[in-house]
Enzyme design. Structure first.
Site, short mmCIF file in Angstrom:
data_model
loop_
_atom_site.label_atom_id
_atom_site.label_comp_id
_atom_site.label_asym_id
_atom_site.label_seq_id
_atom_site.Cartn_x
_atom_site.Cartn_y
_atom_site.Cartn_z
CG HIS A 182 8.57 -16.47 98.62
ND1 HIS A 182 7.31 -17.01 98.72
CD2 HIS A 182 9.39 -17.25 99.38
CE1 HIS A 182 7.36 -18.08 99.51
NE2 HIS A 182 8.59 -18.23 99.93
CG ASP A 219 1.31 -13.46 98.82
OD1 ASP A 219 0.93 -14.58 98.44
OD2 ASP A 219 2.37 -13.27 99.45
CB CYS A 225 4.29 -17.77 97.13
SG CYS A 225 2.97 -17.44 98.29
CG HIS A 237 0.84 -14.77 102.54
ND1 HIS A 237 1.07 -15.32 103.78
CD2 HIS A 237 1.31 -15.67 101.64
CE1 HIS A 237 1.65 -16.51 103.63
NE2 HIS A 237 1.80 -16.74 102.33
CE LYS A 284 5.51 -14.12 98.90
NZ LYS A 284 4.47 -14.89 99.60
CG ASP A 298 0.68 -15.61 95.10
OD1 ASP A 298 -0.52 -15.56 95.42
OD2 ASP A 298 1.58 -15.85 95.93
CG ASN A 299 -1.03 -18.88 95.72
OD1 ASN A 299 0.15 -18.61 95.96
ND2 ASN A 299 -2.00 -18.58 96.57
#
Ligand code: NAG
Ligand code: NAG
Ligand code: NAG
Ligand code: NAG
Ligand code: NAG
Ligand code: NAG
Ligand code: NAG
Length: 483
Positions: A128, A34, A72, A213, A126, A271-272
Protein backbone atom coordinates in the site's frame (compact mmCIF):
# COMPACT_ATOMS: atom_id res chain seq x y z
CA UNK A 1 30.55 5.62 -5.67
CA UNK A 2 30.65 8.11 -2.82
CA UNK A 3 27.57 6.46 -1.37
CA UNK A 4 29.15 3.06 -1.67
CA UNK A 5 32.30 4.22 0.10
CA UNK A 6 30.19 5.84 2.81
CA UNK A 7 28.13 2.72 3.33
CA UNK A 8 31.23 0.53 3.34
CA UNK A 9 32.68 2.83 5.98
CA UNK A 10 29.53 2.50 8.08
CA UNK A 11 29.48 -1.27 7.63
CA UNK A 12 33.17 -1.43 8.57
CA UNK A 13 32.78 0.69 11.71
CA UNK A 14 29.80 -1.39 12.67
CA UNK A 15 31.75 -4.57 12.14
CA UNK A 16 34.52 -3.18 14.33
CA UNK A 17 32.03 -2.26 17.05
CA UNK A 18 30.37 -5.66 16.98
CA UNK A 19 33.68 -7.48 16.72
CA UNK A 20 34.96 -5.60 19.75
CA UNK A 21 31.83 -5.81 21.87
CA UNK A 22 30.77 -9.17 20.45
CA UNK A 23 27.24 -7.84 20.20
CA UNK A 24 25.25 -8.13 17.01
CA UNK A 25 22.57 -5.52 16.34
CA UNK A 26 19.19 -6.93 17.34
CA UNK A 27 16.71 -8.69 15.12
CA UNK A 28 13.69 -6.48 14.52
CA UNK A 29 10.18 -7.78 13.96
CA UNK A 30 7.78 -4.95 13.15
CA UNK A 31 4.12 -6.02 13.16
CA UNK A 32 1.45 -3.69 11.82
CA UNK A 33 -2.17 -4.63 12.45
CA UNK A 34 -4.49 -3.08 9.89
CA UNK A 35 -7.47 -1.09 11.25
CA UNK A 36 -7.18 -2.35 14.83
CA UNK A 37 -9.04 -0.03 17.20
CA UNK A 38 -8.13 1.18 20.67
CA UNK A 39 -10.72 -1.04 22.37
CA UNK A 40 -9.96 -4.11 20.23
CA UNK A 41 -7.19 -5.86 22.18
CA UNK A 42 -7.31 -7.76 25.47
CA UNK A 43 -4.91 -5.41 27.23
CA UNK A 44 -7.41 -2.58 26.73
CA UNK A 45 -10.67 -4.54 26.72
CA UNK A 46 -11.16 -7.84 28.63
CA UNK A 47 -13.90 -8.91 26.18
CA UNK A 48 -11.24 -9.47 23.48
CA UNK A 49 -9.52 -12.86 23.33
CA UNK A 50 -5.90 -12.05 22.49
CA UNK A 51 -3.74 -14.09 24.90
CA UNK A 52 -0.58 -13.95 22.77
CA UNK A 53 -0.72 -10.21 22.16
CA UNK A 54 -1.54 -9.55 25.83
CA UNK A 55 1.26 -11.71 27.12
CA UNK A 56 3.87 -10.04 24.86
CA UNK A 57 2.54 -6.60 25.82
CA UNK A 58 2.64 -7.38 29.53
CA UNK A 59 6.14 -8.81 29.32
CA UNK A 60 7.11 -5.70 27.38
CA UNK A 61 6.00 -2.08 27.44
CA UNK A 62 2.48 -0.93 26.56
CA UNK A 63 2.54 2.40 24.72
CA UNK A 64 -0.30 4.69 25.77
CA UNK A 65 0.50 7.77 23.65
CA UNK A 66 1.61 6.24 20.39
CA UNK A 67 0.29 8.25 17.45
CA UNK A 68 -0.34 7.15 13.88
CA UNK A 69 -2.04 8.73 10.86
CA UNK A 70 -5.83 8.50 10.39
CA UNK A 71 -5.52 6.04 7.43
CA UNK A 72 -3.31 3.27 5.99
CA UNK A 73 -0.85 4.55 3.36
CA UNK A 74 0.19 7.66 5.32
CA UNK A 75 1.02 5.62 8.44
CA UNK A 76 3.03 3.09 6.44
CA UNK A 77 4.82 6.02 4.83
CA UNK A 78 5.82 7.12 8.35
CA UNK A 79 7.06 3.66 9.40
CA UNK A 80 9.10 3.24 6.21
CA UNK A 81 10.51 6.79 5.79
CA UNK A 82 10.50 8.73 9.07
CA UNK A 83 8.77 11.64 7.30
CA UNK A 84 5.29 13.00 7.92
CA UNK A 85 3.03 12.31 4.93
CA UNK A 86 2.59 16.06 4.41
CA UNK A 87 6.30 16.08 3.55
CA UNK A 88 6.05 13.26 1.00
CA UNK A 89 2.77 14.22 -0.68
CA UNK A 90 0.80 11.36 0.89
CA UNK A 91 -1.37 13.39 3.28
CA UNK A 92 -4.65 13.00 1.39
CA UNK A 93 -6.60 9.74 1.85
CA UNK A 94 -4.84 6.49 0.84
CA UNK A 95 -3.21 5.29 -2.38
CA UNK A 96 -6.24 4.05 -4.32
CA UNK A 97 -5.58 1.09 -6.64
CA UNK A 98 -6.16 3.08 -9.84
CA UNK A 99 -4.41 6.27 -8.75
CA UNK A 100 -0.70 6.61 -9.50
CA UNK A 101 0.32 7.37 -5.91
CA UNK A 102 3.58 6.41 -4.20
CA UNK A 103 6.31 7.33 -1.75
CA UNK A 104 8.59 9.46 -3.96
CA UNK A 105 11.56 7.52 -5.30
CA UNK A 106 14.12 9.91 -3.79
CA UNK A 107 12.96 9.09 -0.24
CA UNK A 108 15.03 6.30 1.33
CA UNK A 109 13.10 3.53 3.01
CA UNK A 110 14.17 1.88 6.25
CA UNK A 111 15.05 -1.54 4.73
CA UNK A 112 17.48 0.16 2.32
CA UNK A 113 19.27 1.67 5.30
CA UNK A 114 19.22 -1.61 7.22
CA UNK A 115 20.61 -3.56 4.27
CA UNK A 116 23.59 -1.21 4.19
CA UNK A 117 24.12 -2.18 7.83
CA UNK A 118 24.15 -5.89 7.08
CA UNK A 119 20.52 -6.79 7.78
CA UNK A 120 18.50 -9.40 5.93
CA UNK A 121 15.19 -7.67 5.13
CA UNK A 122 11.83 -9.29 4.45
CA UNK A 123 8.28 -7.99 4.05
CA UNK A 124 5.18 -10.14 4.46
CA UNK A 125 1.69 -8.71 4.01
CA UNK A 126 0.17 -5.50 2.68
CA UNK A 127 2.30 -2.92 0.88
CA UNK A 128 0.00 0.00 0.00
CA UNK A 129 2.89 2.40 -0.69
CA UNK A 130 2.64 2.48 -4.46
CA UNK A 131 2.95 -0.02 -7.32
CA UNK A 132 2.20 1.87 -10.55
CA UNK A 133 5.89 1.51 -11.44
CA UNK A 134 8.19 -1.34 -10.37
CA UNK A 135 10.46 1.16 -8.69
CA UNK A 136 7.83 1.74 -5.98
CA UNK A 137 7.41 -1.92 -5.04
CA UNK A 138 8.90 -3.57 -1.93
CA UNK A 139 11.66 -5.65 -3.53
CA UNK A 140 12.89 -2.51 -5.33
CA UNK A 141 12.90 -0.48 -2.11
CA UNK A 142 15.18 -2.48 0.10
CA UNK A 143 13.39 -5.75 0.82
CA UNK A 144 15.18 -8.99 -0.07
CA UNK A 145 11.82 -10.70 -0.37
CA UNK A 146 8.12 -9.95 -0.33
CA UNK A 147 5.02 -12.10 0.01
CA UNK A 148 1.73 -10.29 -0.09
CA UNK A 149 -0.31 -7.71 -1.97
CA UNK A 150 0.28 -4.23 -3.32
CA UNK A 151 -3.15 -2.58 -2.89
CA UNK A 152 -4.99 -1.56 0.26
CA UNK A 153 -7.58 -4.29 0.80
CA UNK A 154 -8.84 -7.47 -0.83
CA UNK A 155 -10.63 -10.73 -0.21
CA UNK A 156 -8.79 -12.73 2.49
CA UNK A 157 -9.14 -15.99 0.54
CA UNK A 158 -9.29 -15.20 -3.18
CA UNK A 159 -6.86 -12.23 -2.97
CA UNK A 160 -8.97 -10.37 -5.50
CA UNK A 161 -10.34 -6.84 -5.46
CA UNK A 162 -12.20 -4.76 -8.02
CA UNK A 163 -11.85 -7.30 -10.84
CA UNK A 164 -8.16 -8.01 -10.30
CA UNK A 165 -5.97 -10.50 -8.47
CA UNK A 166 -3.33 -9.10 -6.14
CA UNK A 167 -0.87 -11.50 -4.52
CA UNK A 168 2.83 -11.88 -5.26
CA UNK A 169 5.92 -13.68 -4.16
CA UNK A 170 8.69 -11.15 -4.77
CA UNK A 171 7.62 -9.79 -8.17
CA UNK A 172 5.94 -12.96 -9.38
CA UNK A 173 2.15 -13.35 -9.40
CA UNK A 174 1.39 -16.12 -6.90
CA UNK A 175 -1.93 -17.78 -7.68
CA UNK A 176 -1.16 -20.85 -5.58
CA UNK A 177 -2.10 -18.93 -2.42
CA UNK A 178 -5.72 -18.59 -3.56
CA UNK A 179 -8.20 -20.22 -1.24
CA UNK A 180 -6.10 -19.78 1.91
CA UNK A 181 -6.91 -17.25 4.64
CA UNK A 182 -4.11 -14.69 4.67
CA UNK A 183 -3.49 -14.73 8.44
CA UNK A 184 -2.24 -18.33 8.17
CA UNK A 185 -0.33 -17.75 4.93
CA UNK A 186 1.54 -14.78 6.36
CA UNK A 187 2.30 -16.59 9.63
CA UNK A 188 3.67 -19.57 7.71
CA UNK A 189 5.89 -17.33 5.58
CA UNK A 190 7.11 -15.40 8.63
CA UNK A 191 7.92 -18.66 10.43
CA UNK A 192 9.82 -19.89 7.37
CA UNK A 193 11.88 -16.68 7.25
CA UNK A 194 12.64 -16.95 10.97
CA UNK A 195 13.51 -20.66 10.96
CA UNK A 196 15.79 -20.46 7.91
CA UNK A 197 17.44 -17.17 8.86
CA UNK A 198 21.26 -17.12 8.71
CA UNK A 199 22.05 -16.13 12.31
CA UNK A 200 25.30 -14.42 11.43
CA UNK A 201 23.14 -11.57 10.10
CA UNK A 202 20.59 -9.44 11.90
CA UNK A 203 17.02 -9.81 10.61
CA UNK A 204 14.47 -7.10 9.85
CA UNK A 205 11.05 -8.65 9.34
CA UNK A 206 8.29 -6.19 8.41
CA UNK A 207 4.88 -7.80 8.93
CA UNK A 208 2.08 -5.50 7.82
CA UNK A 209 -0.83 -7.88 8.39
CA UNK A 210 -4.04 -7.88 6.35
CA UNK A 211 -5.94 -8.50 9.58
CA UNK A 212 -8.24 -6.88 10.64
CA UNK A 213 -9.20 -4.63 7.70
CA UNK A 214 -12.45 -5.07 5.79
CA UNK A 215 -13.85 -7.25 4.24
CA UNK A 216 -15.04 -8.90 7.44
CA UNK A 217 -14.05 -12.54 6.89
CA UNK A 218 -12.70 -15.17 9.25
CA UNK A 219 -12.67 -18.98 9.59
CA UNK A 220 -15.67 -20.08 11.67
CA UNK A 221 -13.66 -21.36 14.62
CA UNK A 222 -12.50 -17.81 15.44
CA UNK A 223 -15.96 -16.32 15.15
CA UNK A 224 -17.21 -19.09 17.45
CA UNK A 225 -15.00 -17.70 20.23
CA UNK A 226 -17.42 -14.75 20.51
CA UNK A 227 -20.79 -16.51 20.62
CA UNK A 228 -22.11 -14.01 23.16
CA UNK A 229 -21.73 -11.07 20.77
CA UNK A 230 -24.98 -10.62 18.88
CA UNK A 231 -23.87 -8.13 16.26
CA UNK A 232 -22.61 -10.08 13.26
CA UNK A 233 -20.13 -7.40 12.21
CA UNK A 234 -18.59 -7.13 15.66
CA UNK A 235 -18.53 -10.91 16.15
CA UNK A 236 -16.66 -11.45 12.87
CA UNK A 237 -14.34 -8.54 13.56
CA UNK A 238 -13.44 -9.91 17.01
CA UNK A 239 -12.82 -13.32 15.45
CA UNK A 240 -10.43 -11.67 12.99
CA UNK A 241 -8.55 -10.12 15.88
CA UNK A 242 -8.24 -13.55 17.50
CA UNK A 243 -6.96 -15.05 14.23
CA UNK A 244 -4.31 -12.33 14.19
CA UNK A 245 -3.50 -13.20 17.78
CA UNK A 246 -3.04 -16.89 16.95
CA UNK A 247 -0.77 -15.93 14.04
CA UNK A 248 1.35 -13.82 16.38
CA UNK A 249 1.48 -16.74 18.80
CA UNK A 250 2.81 -18.98 16.03
CA UNK A 251 5.37 -16.39 14.93
CA UNK A 252 6.66 -15.79 18.46
CA UNK A 253 6.95 -19.55 18.95
CA UNK A 254 9.22 -19.63 15.88
CA UNK A 255 11.25 -16.76 17.34
CA UNK A 256 11.72 -18.75 20.54
CA UNK A 257 12.51 -22.05 18.78
CA UNK A 258 15.11 -20.40 16.55
CA UNK A 259 16.78 -18.51 19.38
CA UNK A 260 16.24 -15.16 17.63
CA UNK A 261 14.20 -14.09 20.66
CA UNK A 262 17.42 -13.70 22.67
CA UNK A 263 18.39 -10.59 20.70
CA UNK A 264 15.13 -9.18 19.44
CA UNK A 265 12.97 -6.09 19.46
CA UNK A 266 9.36 -6.76 18.53
CA UNK A 267 7.15 -3.76 17.76
CA UNK A 268 3.40 -4.09 17.47
CA UNK A 269 1.27 -1.20 16.25
CA UNK A 270 -1.95 -0.51 14.47
CA UNK A 271 -1.78 1.67 11.35
CA UNK A 272 -4.72 3.87 12.37
CA UNK A 273 -7.67 3.97 14.72
CA UNK A 274 -10.49 1.49 14.28
CA UNK A 275 -13.17 1.85 11.60
CA UNK A 276 -16.24 2.15 13.81
CA UNK A 277 -18.33 1.58 10.67
CA UNK A 278 -16.81 -1.91 10.21
CA UNK A 279 -16.98 -3.69 13.54
CA UNK A 280 -14.17 -1.88 15.34
CA UNK A 281 -14.31 0.17 18.54
CA UNK A 282 -12.18 2.94 20.03
CA UNK A 283 -13.89 3.74 23.33
CA UNK A 284 -13.31 5.81 25.38
CA UNK A 285 -11.76 7.78 22.53
CA UNK A 286 -13.66 10.03 20.16
CA UNK A 287 -14.01 9.32 16.42
CA UNK A 288 -12.25 6.59 14.49
CA UNK A 289 -10.39 5.76 11.31
CA UNK A 290 -10.37 8.62 8.75
CA UNK A 291 -10.60 11.27 11.48
CA UNK A 292 -8.15 13.55 13.25
CA UNK A 293 -9.76 12.71 16.61
CA UNK A 294 -7.84 10.62 19.13
CA UNK A 295 -9.93 7.60 18.07
CA UNK A 296 -8.41 7.87 14.61
CA UNK A 297 -4.84 8.59 15.62
CA UNK A 298 -4.00 7.29 19.09
CA UNK A 299 -2.87 3.81 18.18
CA UNK A 300 -2.83 0.53 20.03
CA UNK A 301 0.85 -0.37 20.37
CA UNK A 302 3.49 -2.10 22.48
CA UNK A 303 7.12 -3.17 22.31
CA UNK A 304 8.51 -6.47 23.49
CA UNK A 305 12.04 -7.66 24.09
CA UNK A 306 13.50 -10.29 26.38
CA UNK A 307 16.86 -8.58 26.64
CA UNK A 308 16.87 -4.96 25.47
CA UNK A 309 14.33 -3.20 27.69
CA UNK A 310 15.51 -2.15 31.14
CA UNK A 311 12.03 -1.61 32.52
CA UNK A 312 9.19 -4.02 31.75
CA UNK A 313 5.51 -4.68 32.37
CA UNK A 314 4.14 -1.16 32.63
CA UNK A 315 2.23 1.41 30.61
CA UNK A 316 4.49 4.05 29.09
CA UNK A 317 2.71 7.39 28.65
CA UNK A 318 5.48 9.10 26.65
CA UNK A 319 4.50 10.68 23.35
CA UNK A 320 5.80 8.77 20.34
CA UNK A 321 4.78 9.21 16.70
CA UNK A 322 4.84 6.74 13.78
CA UNK A 323 7.73 8.70 12.21
CA UNK A 324 9.89 7.94 15.26
CA UNK A 325 10.27 4.22 14.51
CA UNK A 326 12.60 4.86 11.58
CA UNK A 327 15.35 6.67 13.55
CA UNK A 328 14.78 4.50 16.63
CA UNK A 329 15.26 1.25 14.72
CA UNK A 330 18.15 2.71 12.76
CA UNK A 331 19.83 3.66 16.04
CA UNK A 332 19.48 0.07 17.31
CA UNK A 333 20.94 -1.18 14.04
CA UNK A 334 23.99 1.03 14.49
CA UNK A 335 23.11 3.54 11.78
CA UNK A 336 22.20 7.19 11.56
CA UNK A 337 19.28 8.82 9.79
CA UNK A 338 19.84 11.46 7.13
CA UNK A 339 19.41 15.01 8.41
CA UNK A 340 15.99 16.61 8.09
CA UNK A 341 13.92 13.63 9.16
CA UNK A 342 10.68 14.30 11.08
CA UNK A 343 11.18 11.32 13.40
CA UNK A 344 13.31 11.34 16.54
CA UNK A 345 15.11 8.45 18.20
CA UNK A 346 12.93 7.35 21.14
CA UNK A 347 15.06 4.45 22.36
CA UNK A 348 15.66 5.99 25.81
CA UNK A 349 11.94 6.41 26.31
CA UNK A 350 11.19 2.85 25.18
CA UNK A 351 14.02 1.10 26.98
CA UNK A 352 14.21 3.09 30.23
CA UNK A 353 10.98 5.06 30.51
CA UNK A 354 13.00 8.28 30.09
CA UNK A 355 10.98 11.35 29.09
CA UNK A 356 9.88 11.42 25.47
CA UNK A 357 12.06 13.47 23.12
CA UNK A 358 8.86 14.83 21.65
CA UNK A 359 6.87 17.86 22.83
CA UNK A 360 4.81 18.24 19.70
CA UNK A 361 3.76 16.58 16.47
CA UNK A 362 1.63 17.08 13.38
CA UNK A 363 -1.46 14.84 13.16
CA UNK A 364 -1.78 15.79 9.52
CA UNK A 365 -1.98 18.76 7.18
CA UNK A 366 -4.27 17.89 4.29
CA UNK A 367 -4.47 20.63 1.69
CA UNK A 368 -7.17 18.83 -0.32
CA UNK A 369 -9.54 18.01 2.56
CA UNK A 370 -8.69 21.42 4.09
CA UNK A 371 -8.16 20.01 7.55
CA UNK A 372 -5.21 19.68 9.87
CA UNK A 373 -4.31 19.15 13.50
CA UNK A 374 -1.28 19.60 15.69
CA UNK A 375 -0.31 18.78 19.24
CA UNK A 376 1.88 20.82 21.54
CA UNK A 377 2.81 20.28 25.16
CA UNK A 378 3.01 23.79 26.54
CA UNK A 379 5.35 23.52 29.52
CA UNK A 380 6.14 27.23 29.94
CA UNK A 381 4.62 29.34 32.65
CA UNK A 382 1.71 29.08 33.02
CA UNK A 383 1.73 25.37 32.20
CA UNK A 384 -1.16 25.03 29.82
CA UNK A 385 -0.83 21.30 29.40
CA UNK A 386 -0.98 19.12 26.38
CA UNK A 387 -2.93 21.02 23.72
CA UNK A 388 -4.45 19.94 20.43
CA UNK A 389 -5.57 22.28 17.69
CA UNK A 390 -7.92 21.00 15.00
CA UNK A 391 -8.49 23.04 11.87
CA UNK A 392 -11.43 22.23 9.61
CA UNK A 393 -13.71 19.22 9.76
CA UNK A 394 -12.00 16.42 11.72
CA UNK A 395 -13.50 13.72 9.50
CA UNK A 396 -16.69 11.86 8.68
CA UNK A 397 -17.17 10.07 12.05
CA UNK A 398 -17.19 12.40 15.02
CA UNK A 399 -18.84 10.68 17.97
CA UNK A 400 -18.03 8.33 20.83
CA UNK A 401 -19.37 5.22 19.17
CA UNK A 402 -20.68 2.59 21.57
CA UNK A 403 -19.83 -1.06 21.17
CA UNK A 404 -22.32 -2.18 18.56
CA UNK A 405 -25.06 -4.42 19.85
CA UNK A 406 -27.17 -4.38 16.73
CA UNK A 407 -26.23 -4.27 13.09
CA UNK A 408 -26.73 -0.65 12.29
CA UNK A 409 -24.89 1.67 10.02
CA UNK A 410 -22.96 4.47 11.54
CA UNK A 411 -24.07 7.58 9.70
CA UNK A 412 -21.50 9.78 8.07
CA UNK A 413 -21.56 13.13 9.85
CA UNK A 414 -22.48 15.98 7.50
CA UNK A 415 -22.58 18.72 10.18
CA UNK A 416 -20.70 21.96 9.74
CA UNK A 417 -17.76 22.27 12.09
CA UNK A 418 -16.13 25.33 13.64
CA UNK A 419 -13.05 26.46 11.72
CA UNK A 420 -10.82 25.84 14.75
CA UNK A 421 -11.16 23.66 17.84
CA UNK A 422 -8.83 23.53 20.82
CA UNK A 423 -8.64 20.62 23.28
CA UNK A 424 -6.64 20.09 26.43
CA UNK A 425 -5.64 16.44 26.11
CA UNK A 426 -4.19 16.35 29.66
CA UNK A 427 -7.51 17.19 31.26
CA UNK A 428 -9.75 15.97 28.46
CA UNK A 429 -8.27 12.96 26.60
CA UNK A 430 -11.66 12.13 25.08
CA UNK A 431 -12.10 15.58 23.50
CA UNK A 432 -15.37 16.74 25.01
CA UNK A 433 -14.66 20.40 25.78
CA UNK A 434 -13.66 22.74 22.98
CA UNK A 435 -11.68 25.58 24.57
CA UNK A 436 -11.27 27.71 21.43
CA UNK A 437 -13.55 30.56 22.53
CA UNK A 438 -12.46 30.43 26.17
CA UNK A 439 -8.72 30.85 25.42
CA UNK A 440 -8.35 33.20 22.41
CA UNK A 441 -4.66 33.85 23.14
CA UNK A 442 -3.84 30.16 23.30
CA UNK A 443 -5.82 29.61 20.13
CA UNK A 444 -3.87 32.36 18.38
CA UNK A 445 -0.51 30.91 19.41
CA UNK A 446 -1.52 27.39 18.35
CA UNK A 447 -2.71 28.73 14.98
CA UNK A 448 0.66 30.41 14.54
CA UNK A 449 2.39 27.13 15.35
CA UNK A 450 0.29 25.29 12.76
CA UNK A 451 1.11 27.91 10.13
CA UNK A 452 4.79 27.41 10.99
CA UNK A 453 4.52 23.68 10.26
CA UNK A 454 2.54 24.34 7.10
CA UNK A 455 5.44 26.33 5.57
CA UNK A 456 7.27 23.12 4.69
CA UNK A 457 4.27 21.28 3.25
CA UNK A 458 4.62 19.46 -0.06
CA UNK A 459 1.27 19.66 -1.94
CA UNK A 460 -0.72 16.44 -1.78
CA UNK A 461 -0.08 14.17 -4.75
CA UNK A 462 -3.53 12.80 -5.51
CA UNK A 463 -4.03 12.61 -9.28
CA UNK A 464 -7.23 11.27 -10.86
CA UNK A 465 -7.78 7.57 -11.46
CA UNK A 466 -5.93 6.24 -14.48
CA UNK A 467 -7.80 3.75 -16.70
CA UNK A 468 -4.43 2.20 -17.63
CA UNK A 469 -4.38 0.70 -14.12
CA UNK A 470 -7.33 -1.56 -14.91
CA UNK A 471 -6.28 -5.18 -14.25
CA UNK A 472 -7.93 -6.16 -17.55
CA UNK A 473 -4.90 -4.55 -19.21
CA UNK A 474 -2.58 -6.77 -17.19
CA UNK A 475 -3.91 -10.30 -17.45
CA UNK A 476 -6.41 -9.79 -14.63
CA UNK A 477 -3.75 -8.80 -12.09
CA UNK A 478 -3.09 -5.44 -10.39
CA UNK A 479 0.32 -4.77 -11.88
CA UNK A 480 3.03 -2.12 -12.22
CA UNK A 481 3.75 -0.44 -15.53
CA UNK A 482 1.32 2.48 -15.85
CA UNK A 483 3.16 5.47 -14.42
C1 NAG B 1 2.85 -7.54 35.25
O1 NAG B 1 2.51 -6.84 36.44
C2 NAG B 1 1.28 -7.24 37.02
C3 NAG B 1 1.03 -6.35 38.22
O2 NAG B 1 1.07 -5.01 37.81
C4 NAG B 1 1.37 -8.70 37.43
O3 NAG B 1 0.11 -9.11 37.92
C5 NAG B 1 1.71 -9.53 36.21
O4 NAG B 1 1.92 -10.87 36.58
C6 NAG B 1 2.97 -9.02 35.52
N1 NAG B 1 3.14 -9.73 34.26
C7 NAG B 1 4.30 -10.19 33.84
C8 NAG B 1 4.30 -10.89 32.54
O5 NAG B 1 5.32 -10.04 34.47
C1 NAG C 1 -4.08 5.57 28.52
O1 NAG C 1 -4.96 6.22 27.61
C2 NAG C 1 -6.33 6.03 27.91
C3 NAG C 1 -7.16 6.65 26.78
O2 NAG C 1 -6.83 8.01 26.63
C4 NAG C 1 -6.66 6.63 29.26
O3 NAG C 1 -8.01 6.38 29.56
C5 NAG C 1 -5.76 6.01 30.32
O4 NAG C 1 -5.94 6.66 31.55
C6 NAG C 1 -4.29 6.13 29.91
N1 NAG C 1 -3.47 5.37 30.85
C7 NAG C 1 -2.44 5.92 31.47
C8 NAG C 1 -1.69 5.02 32.39
O5 NAG C 1 -2.14 7.08 31.34
C1 NAG D 1 12.67 14.60 -3.13
O1 NAG D 1 12.48 15.43 -4.25
C2 NAG D 1 11.57 16.51 -4.01
C3 NAG D 1 11.30 17.21 -5.33
O2 NAG D 1 12.49 17.50 -5.99
C4 NAG D 1 12.18 17.45 -2.98
O3 NAG D 1 11.31 18.52 -2.70
C5 NAG D 1 12.41 16.64 -1.69
O4 NAG D 1 13.06 17.43 -0.73
C6 NAG D 1 13.24 15.40 -1.97
N1 NAG D 1 13.23 14.59 -0.75
C7 NAG D 1 14.29 13.99 -0.26
C8 NAG D 1 14.13 13.25 1.01
O5 NAG D 1 15.37 14.02 -0.81
C1 NAG E 1 12.56 -13.89 -3.45
O1 NAG E 1 13.84 -13.28 -3.46
C2 NAG E 1 14.74 -13.83 -2.52
C3 NAG E 1 15.99 -13.00 -2.53
O2 NAG E 1 16.47 -12.88 -3.83
C4 NAG E 1 15.00 -15.27 -2.84
O3 NAG E 1 15.83 -15.83 -1.85
C5 NAG E 1 13.69 -16.02 -2.86
O4 NAG E 1 13.92 -17.33 -3.29
C6 NAG E 1 12.73 -15.34 -3.81
N1 NAG E 1 11.45 -16.03 -3.73
C7 NAG E 1 10.84 -16.48 -4.79
C8 NAG E 1 9.54 -17.22 -4.54
O5 NAG E 1 11.26 -16.31 -5.92
C1 NAG F 1 -0.82 -21.74 14.10
O1 NAG F 1 -0.18 -22.99 14.13
C2 NAG F 1 -1.07 -24.11 14.25
C3 NAG F 1 -0.21 -25.35 14.44
O2 NAG F 1 0.69 -25.47 13.38
C4 NAG F 1 -1.93 -24.18 13.01
O3 NAG F 1 -2.84 -25.24 13.11
C5 NAG F 1 -2.70 -22.87 12.90
O4 NAG F 1 -3.46 -22.86 11.71
C6 NAG F 1 -1.76 -21.69 12.89
N1 NAG F 1 -2.56 -20.47 12.94
C7 NAG F 1 -2.29 -19.37 12.23
C8 NAG F 1 -3.21 -18.20 12.38
O5 NAG F 1 -1.33 -19.26 11.51
C1 NAG G 1 -11.06 23.10 0.26
O1 NAG G 1 -11.01 24.49 0.09
C2 NAG G 1 -11.00 24.87 -1.29
C3 NAG G 1 -10.79 26.39 -1.36
O2 NAG G 1 -11.54 27.03 -0.39
C4 NAG G 1 -12.33 24.43 -1.94
O3 NAG G 1 -12.31 24.75 -3.31
C5 NAG G 1 -12.46 22.91 -1.78
O4 NAG G 1 -13.71 22.49 -2.25
C6 NAG G 1 -12.34 22.51 -0.31
N1 NAG G 1 -12.30 21.06 -0.24
C7 NAG G 1 -13.04 20.36 0.61
C8 NAG G 1 -12.89 18.88 0.57
O5 NAG G 1 -13.81 20.89 1.39
C1 NAG H 1 -5.08 21.56 30.88
O1 NAG H 1 -5.23 20.59 31.89
C2 NAG H 1 -4.22 20.63 32.86
C3 NAG H 1 -4.48 19.47 33.82
O2 NAG H 1 -5.76 19.53 34.32
C4 NAG H 1 -4.21 22.01 33.56
O3 NAG H 1 -3.13 22.05 34.46
C5 NAG H 1 -4.05 23.10 32.51
O4 NAG H 1 -4.16 24.37 33.12
C6 NAG H 1 -5.14 22.96 31.47
N1 NAG H 1 -4.95 23.96 30.42
C7 NAG H 1 -5.94 24.72 29.98
C8 NAG H 1 -5.60 25.67 28.88
O5 NAG H 1 -7.07 24.64 30.42
Amino acid sequence: MERLVASLAVAWSLWVVSAVSGVQPPHIVFIVADDLGWNDVGFHNPEMITPNIDSLARQGVILNSSYVQPVCSPSRNCFMTGYYPYHTGLQHKVIQSSIPGYVPANVTMLPQKLKELGYATHAVGKWHLGFCNWKYTPTMRGFDSFLGYYTGAEDYYTHARGGGFDFRSNKTVARSYSGFYSAMTFATRAEEIIRTHDKTKPLYLYLPYQSVHEPLQVPQRFEDMYKSIETTQRRTYCGMVSALDEAIGNITQALRDSGLVDNLLLVFTTDNGGPTYAGSNNLPLRGGKKTLWEGGTKGTAFVYSKTLLQKLNYTNTGMIHAVDWFPTILHLAGGRPDPGLDGVNQWDMLSRNSPSKRKEFVYNIDDLANNSAIRYICVGSPRYGDLKLIHGKPGPYNDWYPLPRLDEDIQVDKKKWPLYQLYNITADPTERHDLATEFPDLLASMKQRLEGWRQSMVPAHYPPEDPKANPQNWGGVWSPGWC
